[in-house]
Structures are given as C-alpha cells and as structure tokens.
Write an enzyme that holds these catalytic residues in place. Structure first.
Site, mmCIF file in Angstrom:
data_model
loop_
_atom_site.group_PDB
_atom_site.id
_atom_site.type_symbol
_atom_site.label_atom_id
_atom_site.label_comp_id
_atom_site.label_asym_id
_atom_site.label_seq_id
_atom_site.Cartn_x
_atom_site.Cartn_y
_atom_site.Cartn_z
ATOM 1 N N ASP A 1 0.819 -1.212 0.000
ATOM 2 C CA ASP A 1 0.000 0.000 0.000
ATOM 3 C C ASP A 1 0.857 1.269 0.000
ATOM 4 O O ASP A 1 1.563 1.547 0.975
ATOM 5 C CB ASP A 1 -0.890 -0.041 1.252
ATOM 6 N N ASP B 1 -10.418 4.593 -1.406
ATOM 7 C CA ASP B 1 -11.152 3.752 -0.467
ATOM 8 C C ASP B 1 -12.660 3.903 -0.656
ATOM 9 O O ASP B 1 -13.180 5.006 -0.842
ATOM 10 C CB ASP B 1 -10.798 4.129 0.971
#
Length: 511
Positions: free
Chosen positions: A280, A331
């Site tokens: 990430d 997200d």
C-alpha cells in the site's frame, strides 16, 4: 456488466449515461429479513468455488474443497498428481507438484444423502490466483485497531458460519500489526502487544482450512503510522519523517527511504506462511512493485500480491505483469454515492484483467462495518443496493474481500454471499471482466446485470440481443433466485427496483 436501454428513453440515452447523471441522498440500512433471494442450500453435497487453481512448481498447495451440504462429509479426489493428497475429513488439498503442467483431477464430496462430483484443474506454472481471491480484510471493521485475537475470531467465524464452503478463504490482516524490525531475517516483526505470536496465528488459520494475508508498504511509514519496508538509516530503525508528522495538518506524500528491506520482509512473510500481501502506497511505481514481486517470487511460497491504492492507469500495462491485483481507485465507503462511482466506470481497465491478474475496485461494504471506530453499524446500503454491489463485483471478475464482522453475520448477508450461481460468475475460469457489452462465460453463455441506478423508483430495463452480439432463442435465468424466467428471442425486459439489479445468465436454447 451490461449497458441496457430504458424503455422510456431507449431512443436517446443508454442506462449507463442516464443512471450515472443522477444522485440521491444515501438511504439508511433497512430490515433485510423479507428480501433474501438466495434459495436455502440443499442438504445434499454440492461443490462450489473455483474450478481451477494455480500454483508454482515445488511450492506448497493449500486449497480446501468448498462444499455445501449436511455434515459430516467426506472428500476424495481421483487422478491426483504425485506429491498431492486430500484430507478425507476436511477436504484440504496439500502437497507440492514439481513439474509444470496442467493436471485434471476429479473431486468428490459425499454425505449420508448423496454425492457431488466436479472436475478440478491444477495449473502448475508462473500464474497464481487464476480466479479472483475471495476472503476478508480487517480494515472496514477494525481500522488500525487490530489484534491477533480479533483475526482468529473472524477466521473461526468464517469457518463456522459456512462461508468457507462457498470458496471464501483469505483472512487478510491490514495496517496496524507492525512492530519493529528484527529477528532472523531482520524483517518487520509484529507489535507484541497486539500480535504476541504471529506464527501461531498463521498456523491456526491454516488449520481451519483458510489462508491468511498481511500488509506492508515500501514507505518508511504506513498510513497507520507503523514501520514500513524502507528506512533512512541502515539499521532499519523507524524514524518518522517531517512529512509524516505534518500529515494531520496537510496530507503530503510519504517517503521511500534510501535503505530497502523488502527482501527481508518477504522472507519473513514466507517463513510465517502468509498467502497474500496487500502492498500500500501512492503513487504506485514500477520499481518498488517489481522489487517486491521478485522478493515474493523467490521466497519459496506463493503469495498473492495486491497493489493499493489508486493504481495509475497510464502504467497499468507494466504493473499488471508483476502483480495479481491492483486497486483502481481510492477507499470505498458504505454509501450509495461511493458504490455508484465504481459501477460502469471500470471498463477502461478491462483489457488488463485476466486469470492471475485482476482489477480491484476495493472491498465489499456489506454486513456490519465500522472502520476505525469502536461503534459498529449495519451497512448503510439498502438491500437492493447490496444486491447491486455483489452483482457488479461478480460480473467484473474482481477480488471479493469482505470488510464486515463475520461473527455477526445475519441471514440476509449470508444469503448475499453464498449464492453459488452468482459467485460462479465471479469465479468463471475464463476470467473475462464484464464491460457494458456483458460478460462472456467459459461455457459460451452470457452473464449480464440489468441495473437501475436511477433515483426515481422502479424502471423497466431491456436487455437487447444486439447489444450482446447474439441471435436466436435464449433461456434467461435469474441467478439470484436460481430459476429460469423463460425462453426469449431478440430481447428481454423486466422491472428493476431503484438502485437494484436483475442478474441473469443467457443459455442458448438450441437443441
């Protein structure tokens, strides 16, 4: 996924355009007890999940035959290659295959009421994750407040609830587990106050017949303010950068340090037995992606490699060659606006999706969620929006990673996640991502979603054969209700509720 034409505007606007132009305020979650569409599973055995499994030569195999039906159940397999065995009680396939190739085996599950059979292909080569991963990630329920006890609790619930019997298998730890660097490999070790025994956790999850994943970043510091895969000092000591300290005031890019430790970390992940890595950072660049890919590839274990977040489209052709999945955006949240933004917007990515390499619009937002809060709540999506969510993700052949509390699984959510005909669209071996022109299936059938993304109630939606590139008579099957709707020629129309979907599969009616 199919771009269909509404009966009241078919002359001028496609449904994709019409429905993407409007937005209504988020609806709160509703009582779902009366809208369970998935029929209850029969007590006789039925083998679910993928029909193909990829593994690299000599690497350990971990696969549990997913079969619904009454227990006790026994399992067997014929034509197993040398070095592979099946546990008759659990259905766990284990071992290793030295020689590359395609191995067709015959699975059998049986109980007191009958038997189920299925052909299953093990492909030994460079590609793994030949169908999109199905599993769970902790972030949407625990945020960075994650512990070993919580992961194990969710893994036990995954097995006890029966989700494991439908192919749900990965239990992925997200950001928050990291402590400091050390140990045999001078790798990231867990925060012992949260994860006192990582090896034990991995072994316990594997013992349930499940797989387990972890999280890292090439940055000095993760989003959750934990140690990353690089440092500004050769000792690998965690030192927060000025940019990171200022993050609460202004969001600035995190830094990749001058000293890199991804090989160390990959060795440790493999030694523990992890099966999945979420990597990430942003911007995602090829140098760091390839470095970790090589480290994982040389670790001696197959680790599904998933990039997060907001993968740059301009370099996806190269990035997709050295990763198994990649986030196509930021997200997701449990509201209609967030979900809708990911429907009919993924088509440009479709040509890069293929077995072993998958586009990822983010995790599932169904069931009980909560992110980093101590307060948990049912997803704010309505039941129809949740059917749209699951249908779209299955049609797009993307990873299905739950973000909910599996230990609080209600009947509606269980039905949403265990419809074997819907899941089969996601797990189809052809690995073809649906676009607005529909989804091709390995057996020659077509799968389509008749979506109503508008905000003004029920709409009649028409599926035209000309949009699908087919002619003649076709049997239309409602996948959620698992029933045939009849034989049609040229087109098929149905009333679809607001923010809802009718997910269908078309089989040629030729005798």
């Amino acid at each position: 996924m199919t771009c269909l034409k509404s009966s009241f505007s078919r002359q001028v606007l496609s449904v994709a355009v019409l429905f993407m132009c409007c937005y209504a305020p988020v609806a709160m979650a509703q009582d779902t007890s009366a809208v369970i569409l998935t029929p209850k599973a029969k007590p006789m055995p039925h083998i679910n999940g993928p029909k193909v499994f990829g593994v690299r030569p000599g690497h350990p195999i971990l696969f549990t035959i997913p079969a619904s039906g009454d227990r006790p159940m026994t399992f067997s397999a014929k034509q197993l290659p040398k070095g592979v065995k099946v546990d008759a009680k659990t259905g766990q396939i284990s071992g290793a295959i030295a020689k590359a190739g395609r191995y067709l085996i015959h699975l059998e599950a049986s109980n007191a009421l009958g038997k189920a059979n299925r052909d299953f292909k093990i492909v030994v080569g460079e590609d793994i994750a030949l169908t999109p991963p199905m599993g769970w990630n902790h972030y949407n329920i625990y945020g960075t407040r994650i512990t070993q006890e919580q992961v194990l609790k969710q893994a036990k619930a995954m097995a006890a609830s029966g989700l494991i019997n439908y192919g749900w298998s990965y239990m992925n730890i997200d950001d928050g587990w990291q402590g400091k660097r050390g140990g045999k490999h001078f790798a990231i070790l867990p925060d012992s106050t949260r994860f006192p025994d990582m090896q034990r956790l991995v072994d316990e999850v594997h013992g349930l017949g499940l797989k387990i994943g972890t999280y890292s970043t090439p940055w000095i510091e993760s989003y959750g303010h934990r140690i990353g895969g690089s440092a500004m000092n050769p000792e690998g000591r965690f030192e927060r950068t000025k940019e990171n300290v200022a993050r609460n005031k202004k969001l600035l890019p995190y830094a990749i340090g001058t000293h890199h430790f991804w090989k160390n970390d990959a060795k440790q992940f493999a030694d523990w037995g992890f099966d999945y890595l979420k990597y990430d950072w942003n911007p995602i660049e090829l140098t760091e992606t390839k470095a970790m890919y090589d480290a994982l590839r040389n670790s001696g274990r197959d680790v599904v490699y998933s990039l997060s977040n907001s993968t740059p489209f301009e370099t996806i052709a190269d990035l997709s060659k050295v990763s198994n999945a990649w986030r196509t955006g930021g997200d997701i949240k449990d509201n209609w606006k967030s979900l809708k933004s990911r429907i009919f917007t993924q088509d440009k990515w479709a040509k890069y999706a293929r077995p072993g390499h998958w586009n990822d619009p983010d995790m599932m937002i169904v069931g009980i969620v909560g992110w980093n809060s101590t307060e948990k709540w049912p997803s704010k999506l309505t039941p129809d929006e949740q059917y749209t969510h699951m249908s779209a993700w299955c049609l797009m052949s993307v990873p299905l990673l739950l973000g909910n509390d599996i230990d609080q699984l209600d009947d509606f959510t269980f039905g949403l996640l265990t419809n074997d005909e819907v899941n089969a669209v996601n797990q189809d071996p052809l690995g073809k991502q649906a676009t607005v022109l529909a989804k091709e299936m390995e057996d020659g059938s077509k799968a389509a979603g008749m979506f109503n993304l508008a905000d003004n109630g029920v709409q009649k939606v028409t599926l035209k054969w000309s949009d699908l590139g087919i002619k003649g008579k076709y049997i239309v099957r409602d996948l959620w209700r698992q029933k045939d709707l009849g034989t049609f020629e040229g087109e098929f129309s149905a009333d679809v509720p607001q923010h809802g979907v009718l997910m269908v599969r078309l089989f040629s009616a030729k005798q």
